[in-house]
Design a protein around this motif. Structure first.
Motif, short mmCIF file in Angstrom:
data_model
loop_
_atom_site.label_atom_id
_atom_site.label_comp_id
_atom_site.label_asym_id
_atom_site.label_seq_id
_atom_site.Cartn_x
_atom_site.Cartn_y
_atom_site.Cartn_z
N ASN A 14 36.32 17.41 41.60
CA ASN A 14 37.65 17.24 42.20
C ASN A 14 37.98 15.76 42.32
O ASN A 14 37.15 14.89 42.03
CB ASN A 14 37.74 17.95 43.55
N ASP A 15 39.18 15.46 42.74
CA ASP A 15 39.64 14.06 42.79
C ASP A 15 38.78 13.20 43.71
O ASP A 15 38.49 12.03 43.40
CB ASP A 15 41.10 14.01 43.24
N THR A 16 38.39 13.76 44.83
CA THR A 16 37.57 13.01 45.78
C THR A 16 36.22 12.64 45.14
O THR A 16 35.74 11.51 45.28
CB THR A 16 37.32 13.83 47.06
N GLU A 17 35.65 13.58 44.43
CA GLU A 17 34.35 13.33 43.78
C GLU A 17 34.48 12.31 42.66
O GLU A 17 33.61 11.45 42.48
CB GLU A 17 33.78 14.65 43.26
N VAL A 18 35.57 12.40 41.90
CA VAL A 18 35.80 11.43 40.81
C VAL A 18 35.90 10.03 41.38
O VAL A 18 35.32 9.07 40.84
CB VAL A 18 37.06 11.80 40.02
N ASP A 19 36.61 9.90 42.48
CA ASP A 19 36.76 8.59 43.12
C ASP A 19 35.42 8.06 43.63
O ASP A 19 35.09 6.88 43.48
CB ASP A 19 37.76 8.70 44.27
N GLU A 20 34.63 8.93 44.19
CA GLU A 20 33.32 8.55 44.72
C GLU A 20 32.39 8.08 43.59
O GLU A 20 31.69 7.07 43.72
CB GLU A 20 32.68 9.73 45.45
#
Length: 547
Positions: free
Chosen positions: A335-341
């Motif tokens: 998800n977007d949060t994981e991609v950013d992390e």
């Protein structure tokens, strides 16, 4: 001499007819009635002599002498030709002794053949590399005339360091220098502070190779002071180098300074174009000398025994961990949060040179690890038994149970070392990623099937080790083809039967069978890695073909 004191023999009175004869002594040994006397029959007592029953019927048995020989008194003896009975008995005994001799010769010949095979093929068949039960012979120390001392600092994770250490031993031997026990990487992403002797049996490492190369735990005092003062010479060796580089460039530095420190060990030796004895020594180090510590060996064997009690098992090297995803830039299914992390993590490590990465493009090229969902589809398409135990050889899977859900649904018998062992058993190894990886390594080479989801260092080194152990079943996924087929299946362009058939056909020759290494001159990164297929060290096969 008194009669009867002539060592159990009979001394005859001499007559005129016997003066020209020699005195005759007969010793008769009673051995479990092997010699049975019968009436009116002549029996062989000594070669060329006979005695009748009538001549000894009145003899009294006397005491045994110290040699266990009975004195029987006087008997009349005359020389004769062998009787038919004597001949038959003699021939029978000769045959028995001939059979015994031939049996001993055959056993001796077989033993030497086994010794020769064990030297040629190493521990592959007779002695398993990780077997703590066997006690291999220690070779005698070889004659040394060292050209100097070599210090090396290994870099990377466990298997990257393992391969590098093997290469450094071969290099030290070729240059005829004394190798100091390698220093392990303590500054990598895993931040493991383990020393060499925390992971490997250092004493066995030194003694098992002492006929080839001199290895010491530490430098002599004079050179220790040089290191303490920081006046020694260090350099990173050129990647994928051949032996001429080490002889012409590295060895002169050692001869000048007496001590040289190599700051990198990964991929510093070429895959191909090396002398056969160098390639074989690399194998000897990896598959024999680099034994894990007894504590790691014992616990690793316990995991294998627990799995074996429940039947066959498959080891899945599911390299869907945070560090791999951040480093590779692969974020399929995140998800977007994981991609950013993951992106932030990649930028946080300056030695990870590639920063801007197109995940979709990289996945289509087959350069990303298979996701847990893609792995489940692949194993199902290959008709892997849904009830087989699947041991996940990896750290924490990124996304946790959510990302493992489809895999667990397709293969409910998912296990890890953390679920098979008590927390107290793993406690000594926790916070030491390389020691935990060593446990997974032991289980991986013992498994019925090994499946890596990306061709990283562990996947390649385990693949080669399983080839060495007899070409054990190892799936080598074609990720580029798989993601293409999976995308078509997920979008309805392929039904399950067609999808499964295409996957099977594409991997028919991808099970770790004998093949030749692919050689690409001038492009070592693109050719087959030596450690994934150490063909110079494998049993000879009639036909080898490129993958």
């Amino acid at each position: 001499m008194h009669h009867g004191q002539f060592s159990g023999c009979i001394r005859r009175e001499k007559t005129s007819s016997q003066r020209k004869r020699n005195h005759l002594c007969i010793i008769i040994r009673y051995l479990n009635n092997r010699l049975r006397l019968r009436d009116n029959k002549y029996f062989l007592i000594m070669s060329g002599y006979k005695v009748s029953m009538a001549e000894i019927v009145e003899l009294k048995e006397k005491e045994f002498d110290k040699k266990g020989v009975k004195y029987l008194g006087k008997i009349h003896v005359e020389k004769m030709k062998y009787s038919v009975v004597a001949r038959a008995r003699l021939i029978a005994e000769i045959k028995i002794w001939a059979i015994r001799v031939m049996t001993l010769v055959l056993v001796w010949a077989c033993a030497w053949q086994l010794v020769a095979l064990s030297h040629a093929w190493g521990p592959r068949v007779v002695q398993h590399w990780s077997s703590a039960a066997s006690v291999p012979s220690i070779p005698p120390a070889g004659p040394y005339k060292s050209n100097g001392y070599l210090m090396v600092s290994s870099n990377g994770g466990l298997n990257q360091m393992r391969a590098g250490i093997c290469d450094m031993v071969a290099i030290a031997r070729y240059m005829n220098v004394t190798l100091i026990v390698p220093e392990l990487d303590k500054t990598s992403f895993w931040n493991d502070q383990s020393q060499f002797n925390d992971i490997f049996d250092v004493d066995y490492f030194i003694t098992s190779l002492r006929d080839e190369v001199q290895i010491q735990k530490e430098l002599p005092p004079t050179l220790k002071r040089v290191v303490a003062e920081g006046t020694f010479y260090s350099m990173p060796p050129v990647s994928w180098s051949n032996m001429s580089y080490y002889l012409n460039t590295v060895l002169p530095q050692i001869e000048e300074y007496e001590l040289l420190h190599l700051t990198k060990t990964d991929a510093r030796l070429a895959n191909n174009g090396l002398p056969t004895e160098v390639q074989k020594l690399r194998c000897r180090v990896n598959y024999n000398a680099l034994r894990f510590t007894p504590a790691i060996e014992k616990l690793g064997r316990k995991i294998v025994e627990i799995l074996r009690q429940k039947g066959p098992f498959l080891v899945l090297h599911l390299r869907y961990e945070m560090d791999m995803l951040a480093f590779s830039g692969c974020n399929e299914g995140c998800n977007d949060t994981e991609v950013d992390e993951l992106t932030k993590m990649r930028y946080a490590y300056p030695w990870w040179k590639e920063k801007e990465i197109n995940s979709t493009k990289k996945r289509k090229a087959g350069l990303c690890p298979l996701t847990p969902e893609e792995t489940a589809l692949t194993l199902r398409a290959l008709d892997i038994d849904k009830n087989i135990q699947i041991y996940i050889a990896a750290g924490d899977i990124y996304g946790g149970k959510r990302r493992l859900a489809s895999l667990a649904e397709a293969f409910p018998n998912l296990v890890k070392k953390e679920t098979l062992l008590q927390p107290s058993e793993l406690l000594p190894f926790q916070n030491h990623s390389s020691q935990m990886a060593a446990l997974d390594y032991i289980v991986s080479i013992e498994s019925d099937i090994f499946v890596p989801t990306i061709g990283g260092n562990m996947a390649k080194v385990v693949e080669g080790h399983r080839r060495f152990l007899g070409f054990k079943k190892t799936l080598l996924p074609d990720r580029q083809l798989l993601v293409n087929l999976i995308d078509k299946y997920n979008t309805g362009k392929l039904n399950w039967e067609k999808f499964s058939l295409l996957v099977k056909d594409a991997h028919a020759s991808h099970w770790g069978t004998p093949t030749k290494r692919i050689v690409i001159p001038g492009k070592p990164k693109l050719e087959d890695y030596f450690w994934s297929n150490p063909q110079e060290c494998l049993p000879p096969t009639e036909e080898l073909s490129p993958m």
